[in-house]
Design an enzyme around this catalytic site. Structure first.
Site, PDB file in Angstrom:
ATOM      1  N   GLU A 230       0.080  17.623  12.747  1.00  0.00           N
ATOM      2  CA  GLU A 230       1.067  18.524  13.102  1.00  0.00           C
ATOM      3  C   GLU A 230       1.024  19.249  14.111  1.00  0.00           C
ATOM      4  OE1 GLU A 230       2.052  20.813   9.511  1.00  0.00           O
ATOM      5  OE2 GLU A 230       2.032  19.105   8.319  1.00  0.00           O
ATOM      6  N   CYS A 264       5.015  27.171  14.518  1.00  0.00           N
ATOM      7  CA  CYS A 264       5.459  26.118  15.200  1.00  0.00           C
ATOM      8  C   CYS A 264       7.044  25.998  15.170  1.00  0.00           C
ATOM      9  CB  CYS A 264       4.801  24.899  14.499  1.00  0.00           C
ATOM     10  SG  CYS A 264       3.316  25.230  13.877  1.00  0.00           S
TER      11      CYS A 264
END
Ligand code: ADP
Length: 499
Positions: A230, A264
């Site tokens: 990720e 993120c």
């Protein structure tokens, strides 16, 4: 002599102590020792693992203040953010997995065609993969590892966990929560992470930067290990003319500047249509100017991030960007950057095309939704995006055109905290999935179990190959085409074959 990780407060540089790093040469032995504990754990009934996880949930919540203290000290984020992003949603995370692990991992009985496969019963069982190597970053030093630790341990895996070298004490405290379960913490920077991927684990779960994610994924591929990566994002918000501009401004400012922009899924680009651009920019600039350093907006966590953000903003300004507020380091000790709004920015500037982990909101004026969408999709990243409009259904219809793992209408970023929803991306944002039953794919492996109670001495397809077998094969094809008249030929062929 052991290497020491020296940690200092990003708020003012105060030393926070030293944590001994794990010798990379010892990581393999740690994985092996975790494997011994894991074998026993996997053989423990699920009901017992669930009971032990309930106790871990309690320990975690009872120690919330200690976690918040370490998160704010090591990462620097404001106390409110530590509570709201790392403690409160985590109670839900435990609850989701405590409730769902049994149905998600339940044995499935798969019906088999009784003509082709008489006397047989088939099941899919879900087995723990073994030892999960878990490597995580510093921006959510508690919530991100927990998203894997809770389901992995419940599923019967062992975990060897490497926290970020910037938040090692948060990692150490997590280990205490899961005492009595097969969890080992290894401390250190990249070389310890590398040793973990190469140290005999059975799967790797990684969250971090694109550059490191590529290294981890290729090291895992070399060993044929399942690997979930990720990675970062360059998330966009699109503001349409019919948006509720107050809500859009509040939501996008929060989306961009929470964790000082070090999420993120922070908003890192806004595309606003020309009709409402001035009104939106006014609201956004007023709101950002009101934010207080240290109360709403924390410092950057690492000196390297501060330098990147400063370089990107300076480069944008040199190329013609206009600073509506902020735009520089804050004149005080620690790793502070002033909350910043930029406009007149172009896609060629690093502030619009590279990931920015900082409190910066660049706003681009576009003609319409179509232009905004094509700019959103032109990015090399595809983690999340949001669209702000009063016409929720029209927004929903656009979802299929947006190349991201998460798409929100009139909100941004928070679904990462919802354990029942998958968090994933496309393109350079990586292919890993955490959250929801889909996350289990990295943590458990399917095993088919077939039980055969047939009394026949042979299966139809076993040796010898003869004419009757070919007749049976053609008859089966005909039956598959719905030609029921083939039944007689099939029976005849069976009788000849098995007589
Ligand atoms: P971030 O700056 O967002 O933390 P990184 O990708 O640098 O992103 O780091 C994420 C995690 O990966 C950290 O725990 C870091 O120590 C670890 N790491 C860095 N290099 C490697 C590597 N070569 N192999 C495995 N893990 C690594």
């Amino acid at each position: 002599m052991a290497t020491l990780l020296k940690i200092a407060s990003p708020r003012d540089g105060t030393p926070l102590g030293e944590v001994p790093a794990t010798d990379p040469a010892k990581v393999q032995a740690i994985v092996e020792s975790c494997r011994r504990a894991q074998a026993e754990w996997a053989a423990t009934p699920l009901s017992e693992r669930i009971a032990r996880m309930k106790a871990a949930r309690r320990r975690f919540l009872e120690r919330a203040e200690a976690f918040v203290e370490r998160i704010t000290a090591e990462n620097g984020k404001p106390e409110a953010e530590a509570w709201m992003s790392e403690i409160v949603p985590t109670a839900d995370l435990f609850d989701y997995w405590l409730k769902n692990i049994r149905p998600h991992l339940a044995r499935e009985r798969v019906p088999l065609n009784p003509v082709n496969y008489p006397g047989k019963t088939a099941f899919i069982e879900y087995r723990p993969r073994g030892i999960i190597g878990l490597i995580t970053p510093w921006n959510l030093p508690v919530a991100i590892p927990l998203r894997t630790l809770v389901p992995a341990l419940l599923a019967g895996d062992g975990v060897v966990f490497k926290p970020s070298e910037f938040t090692p004490r948060c990692g150490a405290l997590l280990a205490e929560v899961f005492e009595g379960m097969p969890l080992e913490v290894v401390q250190g920077a990249g070389e310890v992470g590398r040793a973990l991927v190469e140290g005999g684990v059975d799967a790797v779960i990684f969250t971090g930067s694109v550059a490191t994610g590529k290294k981890v994924a290729s090291a895992a591929a070399e060993r044929l290990l399942p690997c979930s990566v990720e990675l970062g994002g360059k998330d966009a918000a699109i503001v349409l003319a019919d948006a509720d501009l107050d809500r859009a401004a509040h939501g996008i400012v929060w989306g961009a500047l929470h964790f000082a922009g070090q999420d993120c899924s922070s908003v890192e680009r806004v595309y606003v249509v020309r009709e409402v651009a001035d009104a939106f920019l006014k609201r956004v600039t007023e709101e950002v100017s009101r934010l207080r350093l240290g109360v709403e907006v924390g410092p950057l966590t690492t000196p390297a991030q501060l330098e990147i953000v400063e370089r990107q903003v300076q480069e944008a300004v040199a190329k013609g960007a206009k600073v509506l507020c902020g735009g520089r380091r804050a004149p005080k000790e620690g790793l502070w950057f002033e909350p910043t709004v930029l406009t007149d920015v172009g896609e060629e500037m690093s502030i619009l095309c590279e990931e920015t982990f900082g409190p910066v909101l660049p706003v681009v004026i576009v003609e319409d939704a179509k232009e905004a969408l094509s700019r959103v999709n032109a990015s090399e990243y595809g983690l999340t995006a949001s669209l702000w409009t009063r016409d929720v259904m029209a927004g929903w219809h656009l979802a299929a055109e947006v190349e991201t793992g998460v798409f929100m209408v009139n909100n941004h970023s928070f679904t990462g905290a919802v354990p029942a929803l998958p968090w994933s991306g496309v393109k350079r944002s990586g292919y890993g999935v955490t959250g929801s039953h889909l996350a289990l794919e990295s943590l458990v492996r399917p095993q088919v179990v077939l039980l055969d109670r047939s009394r026949a001495k042979r299966e139809m397809w076993w040796f010898p190959y003869d004419e009757a077998l070919l007749v049976a094969a053609r008859a089966l094809r005909d039956l598959a085409l719905g030609r029921v008249g083939a039944l007689g030929r099939l029976l005849g062929a069976f009788l000849r074959r098995f007589k």
